[in-house]
Each structure stands twice: as C-alpha cells, then as structure tokens.
Design a protein around this motif. Structure first.
Motif, PDB file in Angstrom:
ATOM      1  N   VAL A  99       0.828  -1.210   0.000  1.00 21.66           N
ATOM      2  CA  VAL A  99       0.000   0.000   0.000  1.00 21.66           C
ATOM      3  C   VAL A  99       0.867   1.267   0.000  1.00 21.66           C
ATOM      4  O   VAL A  99       0.384   2.353  -0.333  1.00 21.66           O
ATOM      5  CB  VAL A  99      -0.951   0.037   1.224  1.00 21.66           C
ATOM      6  CG1 VAL A  99      -2.029  -1.015   1.102  1.00 21.66           C
ATOM      7  CG2 VAL A  99      -0.178  -0.103   2.528  1.00 21.66           C
ATOM      8  N   TYR A 100       2.140   1.119   0.357  1.00 19.31           N
ATOM      9  CA  TYR A 100       3.023   2.287   0.382  1.00 19.31           C
ATOM     10  C   TYR A 100       3.684   2.563  -0.970  1.00 19.31           C
ATOM     11  O   TYR A 100       4.286   3.618  -1.170  1.00 19.31           O
ATOM     12  CB  TYR A 100       4.102   2.117   1.460  1.00 19.31           C
ATOM     13  CG  TYR A 100       3.570   2.328   2.856  1.00 19.31           C
ATOM     14  CD1 TYR A 100       3.408   3.605   3.371  1.00 19.31           C
ATOM     15  CD2 TYR A 100       3.200   1.251   3.656  1.00 19.31           C
ATOM     16  CE1 TYR A 100       2.899   3.813   4.643  1.00 19.31           C
ATOM     17  CE2 TYR A 100       2.678   1.445   4.923  1.00 19.31           C
ATOM     18  CZ  TYR A 100       2.537   2.726   5.410  1.00 19.31           C
ATOM     19  OH  TYR A 100       2.018   2.927   6.656  1.00 19.31           O
ATOM     20  N   ASP A 101       3.544   1.630  -1.910  1.00 19.32           N
ATOM     21  CA  ASP A 101       4.127   1.840  -3.236  1.00 19.32           C
ATOM     22  C   ASP A 101       3.605   3.103  -3.924  1.00 19.32           C
ATOM     23  O   ASP A 101       4.384   3.825  -4.562  1.00 19.32           O
ATOM     24  CB  ASP A 101       3.880   0.619  -4.122  1.00 19.32           C
ATOM     25  CG  ASP A 101       4.758  -0.569  -3.755  1.00 19.32           C
ATOM     26  OD1 ASP A 101       5.716  -0.376  -2.976  1.00 19.32           O
ATOM     27  OD2 ASP A 101       4.498  -1.685  -4.247  1.00 19.32           O
ATOM     28  N   PRO A 102       2.297   3.414  -3.849  1.00 22.36           N
ATOM     29  CA  PRO A 102       1.818   4.645  -4.502  1.00 22.36           C
ATOM     30  C   PRO A 102       2.502   5.913  -3.993  1.00 22.36           C
ATOM     31  O   PRO A 102       2.756   6.837  -4.781  1.00 22.36           O
ATOM     32  CB  PRO A 102       0.321   4.655  -4.182  1.00 22.36           C
ATOM     33  CG  PRO A 102      -0.024   3.222  -3.996  1.00 22.36           C
ATOM     34  CD  PRO A 102       1.174   2.614  -3.323  1.00 22.36           C
ATOM     35  N   LEU A 103       2.801   5.971  -2.693  1.00 26.40           N
ATOM     36  CA  LEU A 103       3.500   7.141  -2.146  1.00 26.40           C
ATOM     37  C   LEU A 103       4.907   7.241  -2.724  1.00 26.40           C
ATOM     38  O   LEU A 103       5.379   8.337  -3.067  1.00 26.40           O
ATOM     39  CB  LEU A 103       3.563   7.075  -0.619  1.00 26.40           C
ATOM     40  CG  LEU A 103       2.272   7.293   0.158  1.00 26.40           C
ATOM     41  CD1 LEU A 103       2.561   7.348   1.647  1.00 26.40           C
ATOM     42  CD2 LEU A 103       1.570   8.569  -0.290  1.00 26.40           C
ATOM     43  N   LYS A 104       5.573   6.115  -2.825  1.00 27.98           N
ATOM     44  CA  LYS A 104       6.913   6.091  -3.408  1.00 27.98           C
ATOM     45  C   LYS A 104       6.875   6.559  -4.860  1.00 27.98           C
ATOM     46  O   LYS A 104       7.719   7.374  -5.292  1.00 27.98           O
ATOM     47  CB  LYS A 104       7.488   4.671  -3.322  1.00 27.98           C
ATOM     48  CG  LYS A 104       8.902   4.545  -3.868  1.00 27.98           C
ATOM     49  CD  LYS A 104       9.381   3.097  -3.789  1.00 27.98           C
ATOM     50  CE  LYS A 104      10.772   2.959  -4.400  1.00 27.98           C
ATOM     51  NZ  LYS A 104      11.233   1.546  -4.394  1.00 27.98           N
ATOM     52  N   ILE A 105       5.892   6.074  -5.615  1.00 25.33           N
ATOM     53  CA  ILE A 105       5.749   6.475  -7.013  1.00 25.33           C
ATOM     54  C   ILE A 105       5.428   7.971  -7.117  1.00 25.33           C
ATOM     55  O   ILE A 105       5.903   8.664  -8.018  1.00 25.33           O
ATOM     56  CB  ILE A 105       4.660   5.624  -7.696  1.00 25.33           C
ATOM     57  CG1 ILE A 105       5.111   4.160  -7.759  1.00 25.33           C
ATOM     58  CG2 ILE A 105       4.357   6.123  -9.107  1.00 25.33           C
ATOM     59  CD1 ILE A 105       4.029   3.189  -8.201  1.00 25.33           C
ATOM     60  N   ALA A 106       4.637   8.480  -6.174  1.00 28.01           N
ATOM     61  CA  ALA A 106       4.299   9.914  -6.164  1.00 28.01           C
ATOM     62  C   ALA A 106       5.536  10.771  -5.947  1.00 28.01           C
ATOM     63  O   ALA A 106       5.716  11.808  -6.611  1.00 28.01           O
ATOM     64  CB  ALA A 106       3.263  10.193  -5.081  1.00 28.01           C
ATOM     65  N   LEU A 107       6.398  10.354  -5.050  1.00 30.74           N
ATOM     66  CA  LEU A 107       7.629  11.107  -4.780  1.00 30.74           C
ATOM     67  C   LEU A 107       8.596  11.037  -5.959  1.00 30.74           C
ATOM     68  O   LEU A 107       9.340  11.990  -6.226  1.00 30.74           O
ATOM     69  CB  LEU A 107       8.298  10.576  -3.508  1.00 30.74           C
ATOM     70  CG  LEU A 107       7.529  10.827  -2.203  1.00 30.74           C
ATOM     71  CD1 LEU A 107       8.185  10.081  -1.051  1.00 30.74           C
ATOM     72  CD2 LEU A 107       7.466  12.323  -1.899  1.00 30.74           C
ATOM     73  N   GLU A 108       8.579   9.920  -6.676  1.00 32.50           N
ATOM     74  CA  GLU A 108       9.472   9.743  -7.822  1.00 32.50           C
ATOM     75  C   GLU A 108       8.961  10.434  -9.086  1.00 32.50           C
ATOM     76  O   GLU A 108       9.723  10.649 -10.037  1.00 32.50           O
ATOM     77  CB  GLU A 108       9.648   8.246  -8.115  1.00 32.50           C
ATOM     78  CG  GLU A 108      10.436   7.506  -7.035  1.00 32.50           C
ATOM     79  CD  GLU A 108      10.410   5.992  -7.235  1.00 32.50           C
ATOM     80  OE1 GLU A 108      11.191   5.297  -6.551  1.00 32.50           O
ATOM     81  OE2 GLU A 108       9.603   5.511  -8.061  1.00 32.50           O
ATOM     82  N   ASN A 109       7.645  10.775  -9.090  1.00 33.07           N
ATOM     83  CA  ASN A 109       7.039  11.398 -10.268  1.00 33.07           C
ATOM     84  C   ASN A 109       6.252  12.644  -9.863  1.00 33.07           C
ATOM     85  O   ASN A 109       5.014  12.678  -9.975  1.00 33.07           O
ATOM     86  CB  ASN A 109       6.119  10.400 -10.970  1.00 33.07           C
ATOM     87  CG  ASN A 109       6.836   9.173 -11.479  1.00 33.07           C
ATOM     88  OD1 ASN A 109       7.328   9.138 -12.597  1.00 33.07           O
ATOM     89  ND2 ASN A 109       6.891   8.142 -10.631  1.00 33.07           N
ATOM     90  N   PRO A 110       6.939  13.679  -9.395  1.00 35.09           N
ATOM     91  CA  PRO A 110       6.244  14.869  -8.880  1.00 35.09           C
ATOM     92  C   PRO A 110       5.406  15.598  -9.932  1.00 35.09           C
ATOM     93  O   PRO A 110       4.492  16.356  -9.582  1.00 35.09           O
ATOM     94  CB  PRO A 110       7.386  15.749  -8.380  1.00 35.09           C
ATOM     95  CG  PRO A 110       8.589  15.287  -9.129  1.00 35.09           C
ATOM     96  CD  PRO A 110       8.401  13.820  -9.332  1.00 35.09           C
TER      97      PRO A 110
END
Length: 343
Positions: A99-110
């Motif tokens: 469930v934390y993957d979306p946050l990681k993707i958000a930080l990597e793709n601002p």
C-alpha cells in the motif's frame, strides 16, 4: 441429515474468499455428509461493481495520471474495457505489492498525479488509512485514493435479513475479525438466530468450525464461537480501528449483485478531501448495467458457479466475464481450479 424429525441438508456459508479457496483446495465441499457449503460475498474485488471500475478506466485515459492497483483488479472487465487492456492503449497503470508503493511512485514522479485504486474490507482499509495519513503528514500533493473499500457488516445484515435467505450457519472471516473483533459479528446470532463460527484458514480450522455449526444446527441453537483466538479477540485491533475511524466515514455504496447498501462504503473524511480522487478529479457517476455474468447471484448463495451458463464455457480464467473468475479469492476461480469436474 435428520433435524427436528425432518431430513434436510444443513446449509453453511463461508463469507471469506480465502475460506472459499481453502474449501475448494482441500475438497471440503463434498467432505461433510448432509452439508452444503455455500460461498458468500467475501471477495472485495468481486463485490466492486462494474460502474466503479469503469470510472477507474476513464480516469486512466488522463495522460497526467498514473493508476496504481493490486494485481487482482487488473483483469476485471468493466463495461468498455479493463485496466489490463488500457495498458496496451498507453495508459500508465502500475501493479503494486504494498500500500506504500503509490507514495513512493508519487515522490518519484512529482509532475504526475498518482491514484491509488484500493479495494478491500476492514482487513486492508486501515492500511489505506495509514497511507493517507502519511501523505497528509508529508504534504504529498500529487497522491490521491480512489476508494473501493467496503464494510462487510451491512452486506451480511442485508443478506441475513432477506426472506429467501436460508442458511443454518456462517463461517466468519478471521482476518476481518482480527481487526474488528469477534463482538461485532454477534448480531448475526442475536438478531437472525444464525449460528456463527469465527475461523482461521487451515483445513483443521475450517473442519472444526463446520463440525461446530453442524452440531448447533442439529440442536436448533443459535450459538457463536471464536475458533481463531490466536488472532481474534472480542475487541479486535484497537489501533487499526482508530485510524480507520479517524480517516474514513461510511457512505451508502453500490455492491455487485446487491445494489446500494446504506453506510457500507468507506470514503475519506472532509479533512482529507485533498486526497479523495473522486473530488480531486470530479469523477462523474456511471450507471450500472445488466450483463450475463451471475457473480451477484453466486455471492448471495443463490447458485454455485456451475449454475451460471457462462461458467467454464465462455467464462474462463483466460477470458473472464466477471470478477469471480479473475480474483484469487473469487468463487468461480476456486471452482474452476479445483471443482469444475466434480459431481
């Protein structure tokens, strides 16, 4: 089986999709003489209506959006397409494993908007709540949640209260009860006089629970027993319940096969409206349509998969018509893999 001087079959419903898969895998459906094991609405992917999936598909066509989703949802057909098919149409849809993957993707793709498409019951909804709380704390503005999370209790209330619902016992989901506590399920015994057993997921757990339900049915009792005490207490996981109530409210929501059920869907509280994909992208309602798939009737216990004309013919794992054949917890998937050729 003789009950109250009459020869009748005892009907027991396993609510959880994980139980359904275990029952099929271990061949338990034909193990108990005079007993019919019936599958219920315990697969969150399966109860998600096609209209909600269609909204997600339409959202995926926005080139500025990355849809993140667990694998079970990927191949479920909606009205016009599926998320898997939209990938071939250049939609940016990514399978996640946490469930934390979306946050990681958000930080990597601002420069992109990241939408977490989540479906589940009380077992997984607290995890999504933690992710939203983390996004709020860290002020991650390009993250949002398209909530398909639901509460299993209103659906069981509707089901048990139906005039044509004839069940002698419930095998209750130990995973949900580990969060909510066993106490929250006791209304089924008290209000509807249905015997209930909270069960784990091993073969022995299920057999022990079924034997208890059979004994109670013979004596015409409405008992309640927790056979999963290693993970389930009466009050449940207080920390998980708190974050669930802190982040989400309950709303009226549509279930596949059931229609709209009052206060059965989780939506973000107004405090977290900035992370609500429905509000952020002004997602328009989509009307539900009738189709040939009978997932709804199967999850209500009206028929088993073999009662659907599509099962194992036009509807297969390679060419699914509905979510019950797609999901790893789906009833049709379990029957197709383990029971389709059995008498």
């Amino acid at each position: 089986m003789i009950i109250n001087g009459k020869n009748k079959k005892i009907k027991i419903m396993e609510v959880c999709g994980t139980h359904t898969m275990a029952v099929a895998k271990y061949g338990l459906r034909n193990y108990f003489a005079g007993v019919e094991l019936i599958s219920g609405p315990g697969c969150p992917v399966c109860v998600t209506p096609s209209s909600r999936l269609e909204q997600c598909i339409r959202l995926s066509k926005n080139k500025n959006i990355i849809i993140t989703v667990f694998g079970d949802m990927l191949r479920v057909p909606a009205f016009t397409s599926s998320l898997e098919k939209e990938i071939s149409n250049s939609a940016d849809i990514r399978v996640i494993y946490s469930v934390y993957d979306p946050l990681k993707i958000a930080l990597e793709n601002p420069e992109k908007e990241i939408v977490f498409t989540g479906a589940g019951f009380e077992t997984t909804a607290p995890l999504a709540a933690e992710v939203v709380a983390e996004a709020y704390k860290k002020k991650i503005k390009n993250f949002s949640l398209l909530s398909m999370f639901k509460s299993v209790f209103p659906a069981l209330d509707i089901l048990a209260g139906s005039e044509d619902f004839q069940i002698d016992g419930f095998i209750l989901p130990g995973n949900v009860a580990s969060i909510t506590g066993s106490e929250d399920f006791k209304f089924l015994s008290k209000r509807y006089q249905i015997t209930c057993a909270v069960a784990g997921f091993s073969k022995d757990d299920i057999v022990r629970s079924v034997n208890f339900l059979i004994g109670s049915a013979k004596e015409n009792n409405a008992d309640f027993e927790n056979f999963y005490t290693a993970a389930v207490s009466e009050s449940g996981n207080l920390k998980a319940k708190k974050i669930l109530s802190d982040i989400f409210d309950l709303k009226d929501d549509v279930w596949r096969g059931f229609g709209k059920i009052k206060k059965s869907g989780y939506r973000l509280k107004e405090k977290y409206a900035a992370f609500d994909a429905d509000k952020k992208f002004k997602i328009k309602p989509v009307k539900e349509k009738k189709d040939l798939c009978r997932c709804g009737d199967i999850m209500k216990g009206k028929i088993d998969p073999r009662g659907c004309a599509l099962f194992a013919k036009k509807c297969t794992p390679l060419n699914p018509y509905g979510p019950c054949m797609v999901s790893s917890e789906g009833v049709c998937s379990a029957y197709y893999k383990y029971e389709k050729s059995e008498d």
